[in-house]
Enzyme design. Structure first.
Site, PDB file in Angstrom:
ATOM      1  N   SER A   1       9.081  -8.075  13.365  1.00 31.13           N
ATOM      2  CA  SER A   1       8.122  -9.158  13.281  1.00 31.13           C
ATOM      3  C   SER A   1       8.199 -10.040  14.533  1.00 31.13           C
ATOM      4  CB  SER A   1       8.406  -9.953  11.994  1.00 31.13           C
ATOM      5  OG  SER A   1       7.343 -10.790  11.661  1.00 31.13           O
TER       6      SER A   1
ATOM      7  N   ASP B   1       0.634  -2.314   7.425  1.00 35.45           N
ATOM      8  CA  ASP B   1       1.143  -3.608   7.901  1.00 35.45           C
ATOM      9  C   ASP B   1       0.118  -4.294   8.808  1.00 35.45           C
ATOM     10  OD1 ASP B   1       2.513  -5.755   8.928  1.00 35.45           O
ATOM     11  OD2 ASP B   1       4.179  -4.600   9.785  1.00 35.45           O
TER      12      ASP B   1
ATOM     13  N   ASP C   1       3.362  -4.223   3.419  1.00 36.52           N
ATOM     14  CA  ASP C   1       3.976  -3.182   4.239  1.00 36.52           C
ATOM     15  C   ASP C   1       4.791  -3.771   5.396  1.00 36.52           C
ATOM     16  OD1 ASP C   1       2.859  -1.377   2.576  1.00 36.52           O
ATOM     17  OD2 ASP C   1       1.536  -0.433   4.049  1.00 36.52           O
ATOM     18  N   HIS C   2       4.622  -5.077   5.623  1.00 37.01           N
ATOM     19  CA  HIS C   2       5.388  -5.730   6.690  1.00 37.01           C
ATOM     20  C   HIS C   2       6.861  -5.906   6.309  1.00 37.01           C
ATOM     21  CE1 HIS C   2       5.881  -8.038  10.306  1.00 37.01           C
ATOM     22  NE2 HIS C   2       6.255  -9.129   9.682  1.00 37.01           N
TER      23      HIS C   2
END
Ligand SMILES: *[C@@H]1O[C@H](CO)[C@@H](O)[C@H](O)[C@H]1NC(C)=O
Ligand SMILES: *[C@@H]1O[C@H](CO)[C@@H](O)[C@H](O)[C@H]1NC(C)=O
Ligand SMILES: *[C@@H]1O[C@H](CO)[C@@H](O)[C@H](O)[C@H]1NC(C)=O
Length: 351
Positions: A176, A232, A292-293
């Protein structure tokens, strides 16, 4: 929730625009050396990127945290770095089975990942990367690495580790926003140590710069893998407008797109453009998801405690913290622990 749904609409609109035209992809030249994607290595690195989210610093620096096992067993922690004000965290150590120095970085999302993602859409290419004509990046991501304690503490820990173990490779990782910062860190280290000594693998990172920056990046850090997962949304932000390839954000190569369907996982090695239309970009904006992140290669990528940027330390650390008014450099089993609190931020900028 209200604000998030509004934000989601705005994100959707921008992604719709970015998908509106399928212009020619701007080729991003990468070196001839092809970096081979290795699933076991990726799984090991994602476990490091997950561990750096842990808030119990004692368990982290003794490598006994609940995520500090499996493929990362035997990791030699050398430096633990915490920036309390900005909620940033990183560690540097040695993985003896990989014979490499590991640098793992965590970003600042804190308790509102939703807001952080919503804001990604507005990030401007507002900083010219030093000594790279035409290269533009987002100043926020760049300064979170460059203008905080991280740069100084990481480079010095890498330097010390290479003094002890010889010129072994450095592998930088993060998820991230931590992935965005890991990119700047890898570039910084590659310019100092040479691109052959530095590898980068990030998970679910946002775009950080324009096409010119991506070209330089591919040249200086050829051993780069950007792992994306299924639907994501974060790798789609800030948006890339294929009809304005020179002016907008542009990913650097090389993406590896991981998808799971019915219990089978596929890993697709993408092209070297950085914006392969057949990888995660082929997902329509309506299909993008935040869920999905938070899982990569089956590993949990959320902080263990989102409530605050809470840091749990050993009593000894607490005590040091009081004595030194926040700036801690302590040694335990030869591990440096640096904790920087707001009061010392300004002083650090003079380094
Ligand atoms: C993949 O990486 C692991 C270390 O993580 C190594 O042991 C293995 O030999 C590598 N596999 C290939 C095919 O290179
Ligand atoms: C990056 O940090 C260095 C000091 O570590 C500083 O001299 C330089 O100005 C910073 N670069 C930018 C663009 O802020
Ligand atoms: C999963 O992979 C196996 C082996 O490649 C294959 O036989 C099976 O059909 C796949 N299942 C699905 C649902 O795609």
């Amino acid at each position: 929730m209200e604000r998030w749904s509004l934000g989601a609409k705005v994100v959707a609109l921008a992604l719709l625009l970015s998908a509106a035209s399928h212009g020619r992809e701007l080729p991003v030249k990468s070196s001839d050396r092809s970096f081979i994607y290795n699933h076991t290595l990726a799984k090991t690195l994602v476990e490091y990127a997950s561990a750096v989210y842990m808030t119990d610093l004692t368990a982290l620096f003794t490598w006994t945290c609940s995520r500090c096992n499996d493929l990362t067993q035997g990791f030699e922690m050398r430096s633990l770095i915490v920036d309390v004000e900005n909620c940033l965290q990183a560690f540097v150590g040695v993985d003896h089975s990989l014979n490499s120095i590991i640098v793992a970085i965590r970003g600042t999302q804190e308790n509102s990942v939703q807001n952080w993602i919503k804001d990604l859409i507005w990030k401007q290419l507002d900083l010219s990367y030093p000594n790279m004509p035409n290269a533009k990046v987002h100043s926020g991501f760049f300064s979170s690495y460059n203008n905080t304690i991280l740069r100084l503490a990481i480079t010095s820990a890498v330097h010390k580790a290479r003094k002890s173990y010889g010129d072994i490779n450095v592998i930088v990782t993060g998820h991230s926003m931590g992935g965005a910062m890991a990119s700047f860190c890898a570039l910084d280290l590659a310019m100092k140590l040479g691109g052959g000594s530095v590898q980068l693998m990030t998970f679910g990172q946002p775009r950080v710069g324009n096409a010119a920056f991506a070209s330089y990046f591919a040249k200086y850090v050829p051993n780069t893998i950007r792992v994306t997962h299924g639907h994501d949304i974060v790798p789609h932000l800030p948006p890339y407008f294929s009809f304005l390839p020179q002016l907008t954000y542009h990913h650097f190569p090389r993406e590896v797109w991981v998808q799971d369907s019915d219990g089978n996982t596929t890993e697709r090695i993408c092209d070297d453009s950085g914006e392969d239309p057949d990888c995660c970009r082929c997902i329509s904006m309506f299909g993008l998801r935040i869920q999905d992140h938070f899982t990569y290669l089956g590993v949990d990528m959320e902080a263990d405690d989102w409530s605050t940027c809470r840091i749990i330390t050993a009593q000894r650390v607490q005590q040091f913290r009081l004595e030194l008014a926040g700036n801690i450099m302590m040694t335990k089993h030869d591990i440096d622990v640096s904790i920087v609190e707001p009061s010392v931020q300004n002083r650090l900028e003079q380094f």
